[in-house]
Design a protein around this motif. Structure first.
Motif, PDB file in Angstrom:
ATOM      1  N   CYS A 199       2.440 -16.909  -3.134  1.00 25.29           N
ATOM      2  CA  CYS A 199       2.417 -15.468  -2.849  1.00 25.29           C
ATOM      3  C   CYS A 199       3.856 -15.060  -2.565  1.00 25.29           C
ATOM      4  CB  CYS A 199       1.536 -15.200  -1.637  1.00 25.29           C
ATOM      5  SG  CYS A 199       1.610 -13.485  -1.055  1.00 25.29           S
ATOM      6  N   THR A 200       4.360 -14.080  -3.320  1.00 28.60           N
ATOM      7  CA  THR A 200       5.708 -13.585  -3.069  1.00 28.60           C
ATOM      8  C   THR A 200       5.629 -12.173  -2.491  1.00 28.60           C
ATOM      9  OG1 THR A 200       5.989 -12.674  -5.301  1.00 28.60           O
ATOM     10  CG2 THR A 200       6.700 -14.967  -4.941  1.00 28.60           C
ATOM     11  N   ILE A 201       6.547 -11.886  -1.588  1.00 25.12           N
ATOM     12  CA  ILE A 201       6.580 -10.575  -0.948  1.00 25.12           C
ATOM     13  C   ILE A 201       8.022 -10.090  -0.944  1.00 25.12           C
ATOM     14  CG2 ILE A 201       6.066  -9.234   1.116  1.00 25.12           C
ATOM     15  CD1 ILE A 201       4.059 -11.450   1.889  1.00 25.12           C
ATOM     16  N   GLN A 205      -4.927 -20.177  -1.168  1.00 19.03           N
ATOM     17  CA  GLN A 205      -6.251 -20.554  -1.666  1.00 19.03           C
ATOM     18  C   GLN A 205      -7.012 -19.388  -2.302  1.00 19.03           C
ATOM     19  OE1 GLN A 205      -7.143 -23.826  -1.470  1.00 19.03           O
ATOM     20  NE2 GLN A 205      -5.079 -24.062  -0.667  1.00 19.03           N
ATOM     21  N   ARG A 206      -6.692 -18.154  -1.919  1.00 19.81           N
ATOM     22  CA  ARG A 206      -7.482 -16.989  -2.344  1.00 19.81           C
ATOM     23  C   ARG A 206      -6.767 -16.250  -3.471  1.00 19.81           C
ATOM     24  NH1 ARG A 206      -9.772 -12.536   1.839  1.00 19.81           N
ATOM     25  NH2 ARG A 206     -10.514 -14.456   2.759  1.00 19.81           N
ATOM     26  N   ARG A 207      -7.430 -16.192  -4.622  1.00 21.31           N
ATOM     27  CA  ARG A 207      -6.890 -15.436  -5.751  1.00 21.31           C
ATOM     28  C   ARG A 207      -7.474 -14.030  -5.751  1.00 21.31           C
ATOM     29  NH1 ARG A 207      -6.024 -20.470  -6.819  1.00 21.31           N
ATOM     30  NH2 ARG A 207      -4.221 -21.074  -8.019  1.00 21.31           N
ATOM     31  N   ALA A 217      -0.541 -12.189  -9.936  1.00 20.18           N
ATOM     32  CA  ALA A 217       0.568 -12.651 -10.768  1.00 20.18           C
ATOM     33  C   ALA A 217       0.507 -14.174 -10.879  1.00 20.18           C
ATOM     34  CB  ALA A 217       1.900 -12.223 -10.162  1.00 20.18           C
ATOM     35  N   ALA A 218       0.899 -14.699 -12.011  1.00 14.84           N
ATOM     36  CA  ALA A 218       0.917 -16.153 -12.201  1.00 14.84           C
ATOM     37  C   ALA A 218       2.133 -16.730 -11.484  1.00 14.84           C
ATOM     38  CB  ALA A 218       0.962 -16.478 -13.687  1.00 14.84           C
ATOM     39  N   ALA A 268      -0.241 -14.150  -6.022  1.00 16.94           N
ATOM     40  CA  ALA A 268      -0.191 -12.739  -5.618  1.00 16.94           C
ATOM     41  C   ALA A 268       1.260 -12.302  -5.437  1.00 16.94           C
ATOM     42  CB  ALA A 268      -0.958 -12.534  -4.325  1.00 16.94           C
ATOM     43  N   ARG A 269       1.541 -11.085  -5.861  1.00 14.21           N
ATOM     44  CA  ARG A 269       2.860 -10.473  -5.664  1.00 14.21           C
ATOM     45  C   ARG A 269       2.661  -9.201  -4.848  1.00 14.21           C
ATOM     46  NH1 ARG A 269       5.993  -9.741 -10.970  1.00 14.21           N
ATOM     47  NH2 ARG A 269       4.355 -11.144 -11.154  1.00 14.21           N
TER      48      ARG A 269
END
Length: 104
Positions: A43-45, A12-14, A37-38, A74-75
């Motif tokens: 979210c990737t980690i 939810q949080r950009r 990141a689009a 998010a990356r």
């Protein structure tokens, strides 16, 4: 070295556009790079770690982190030299607090 990849959907949080680096790679520590990141709300980690065989622990720590922060698009890249789960959580929170000016 072992590389682990995790993807968390439906955050939810950009984040702001500027990337944030937290920590230093040295004996027993890690560095965290967080960037926008689009990723269709995900979210990737990616973790690169010298400590092999700890995938389930990483998954638990990162799952807790994502439940608290709910990141979207998010990356995160983590370079680890054997940090404890508490240090991992601390560095992730430090990076996000520096980027957002808030706590989870």
């Amino acid at each position: 070295m072992e590389t682990l990849n995790f993807r968390f959907e439906h955050g939810q949080r950009r984040l702001p556009a500027a990337p944030q680096l937290s920590g230093v790679v040295s004996s027993g520590n890690l560095e965290v790079l967080v960037e926008s990141a689009a990723l269709n709300g995900a979210c990737t980690i990616e973790i690169r770690t010298a400590a092999r065989g700890f995938g389930p622990i990483w998954e638990a720590v990162l799952g807790d982190f994502q439940r608290r922060w709910q990141l979207a698009d998010a990356r995160i890249a983590i370079n680890d030299m054997g940090a404890t789960p508490a240090v991992v959580s601390l560095r992730l929170d430090q990076a996000l607090q520096a980027m957002t000016g808030s706590v989870p």
